[in-house]
Design a protein around this motif. Structure first.
Motif, short mmCIF file in Angstrom:
data_model
loop_
_atom_site.label_atom_id
_atom_site.label_comp_id
_atom_site.label_asym_id
_atom_site.label_seq_id
_atom_site.Cartn_x
_atom_site.Cartn_y
_atom_site.Cartn_z
N GLU A 86 0.81 -1.22 0.00
CA GLU A 86 0.00 0.00 0.00
C GLU A 86 0.85 1.27 0.00
N GLU A 87 1.94 1.27 0.76
CA GLU A 87 2.75 2.49 0.89
C GLU A 87 3.80 2.63 -0.20
N LEU A 88 4.45 1.52 -0.59
CA LEU A 88 5.59 1.60 -1.51
C LEU A 88 5.40 0.86 -2.82
N GLY A 89 4.28 0.14 -2.96
CA GLY A 89 3.94 -0.48 -4.23
C GLY A 89 4.75 -1.71 -4.59
N PHE A 90 5.28 -2.41 -3.60
CA PHE A 90 5.99 -3.66 -3.92
C PHE A 90 5.81 -4.68 -2.81
N SER A 91 6.13 -5.93 -3.16
CA SER A 91 6.12 -7.04 -2.20
C SER A 91 7.48 -7.71 -2.24
N THR A 92 7.87 -8.24 -1.10
CA THR A 92 9.11 -9.00 -0.99
C THR A 92 9.02 -9.88 0.25
N GLY A 93 9.88 -10.85 0.35
CA GLY A 93 9.90 -11.70 1.53
C GLY A 93 10.31 -10.90 2.76
N LEU A 94 9.67 -11.19 3.88
CA LEU A 94 9.98 -10.51 5.14
C LEU A 94 10.23 -11.54 6.23
N GLU A 95 11.12 -11.18 7.14
CA GLU A 95 11.45 -12.04 8.27
C GLU A 95 11.34 -11.20 9.54
N LYS A 96 10.65 -11.72 10.57
CA LYS A 96 10.61 -11.00 11.84
C LYS A 96 11.97 -11.15 12.51
N ILE A 97 12.55 -9.99 12.93
CA ILE A 97 13.89 -10.05 13.50
C ILE A 97 13.93 -9.72 14.99
N PHE A 98 13.00 -8.97 15.51
CA PHE A 98 12.88 -8.70 16.94
C PHE A 98 11.63 -7.88 17.19
N HIS A 99 11.37 -7.56 18.45
CA HIS A 99 10.28 -6.65 18.80
C HIS A 99 10.75 -5.78 19.97
N PHE A 100 10.06 -4.66 20.15
CA PHE A 100 10.35 -3.76 21.27
C PHE A 100 9.10 -2.96 21.59
N THR A 101 9.08 -2.40 22.78
CA THR A 101 7.96 -1.56 23.21
C THR A 101 8.50 -0.15 23.42
N TYR A 102 7.72 0.84 22.99
CA TYR A 102 8.13 2.22 23.20
C TYR A 102 6.91 3.10 23.41
N GLN A 103 7.17 4.27 23.96
CA GLN A 103 6.11 5.26 24.17
C GLN A 103 6.68 6.64 23.85
#
Length: 181
Positions: A86-103
């Motif tokens: 939707e934002e950049l007009g392309f698809s590619t493979g993605l891998e989750k690499i980490f997560h974090f919480t912020y405010q």
């Protein structure tokens, strides 16, 4: 701004505890699920986007390839693929690499309080940004980004400041870029 988009409220372990309208969640600083996508090219450069000037917060700031919130019932990885298209007009493979919480609090009274899932992928071909979402895009070396974050921190989104060092460390571990001394 998308009228009545719902976000998934979560606890500190990312367990869903309900839903809330997106802007209300940002007014109340309610912890909710989000994602950020980082894209690299074969040279190890990172794709940056400059957020459109009409965004409800962080307008005109530079950040990672895309970010958003999964809809209730939508898998986070599926939402990351959807928003990249939707934002950049392309698809590619993605891998989750980490997560974090912020405010982070913004000047307009809204507060981001997110459990952010970070995905990475590689892409080399044509990018067709949606002008409603993106003002500009570019690939930059991680060293150039790090230097710019230090000399012009106000040009970048708050979550990018938090995620970038972790993404850079991951990219070095994966051999996408050489470590700097």
């Amino acid at each position: 701004m998308n009228g009545t988009q719902e976000v998934i409220l979560v606890n500190e372990r990312d367990e869903p505890i309900g839903t809330m309208e997106k802007i209300e969640a940002h007014r109340k600083a309610a912890l909710h699920r989000a994602f950020s996508v980082f894209i690299f090219n074969s040279k190890g450069e990172m794709l940056l986007q400059q957020r459109a000037l009409n965004k409800y917060h962080s307008a005109g700031l530079w950040t990672n390839a895309c970010c958003s919130h999964p809809a209730p019932g939508e898998a986070t990885a599926d939402a990351a693929h959807r928003r990249l298209q939707e934002e950049l007009g392309f698809s590619t493979g993605l891998e989750k690499i980490f997560h974090f919480t912020y405010q982070t609090a913004f000047d307009n009274g809204l507060i981001e309080h997110e459990f952010d899932h970070v995905f990475a992928g590689q892409y080399e071909q044509r990018i067709t940004p949606n002008p409603e979402e993106v003002k500009d895009v570019c690939y930059k070396s991680l060293e150039d980004i790090q230097q710019s974050l230090q000399t012009h921190p106000q040009k970048y989104t708050s979550w990018f400041h938090i995620a970038f060092p972790k993404v850079k460390e991951w990219a070095v571990q994966q051999g996408l870029v050489q470590p700097t001394i």
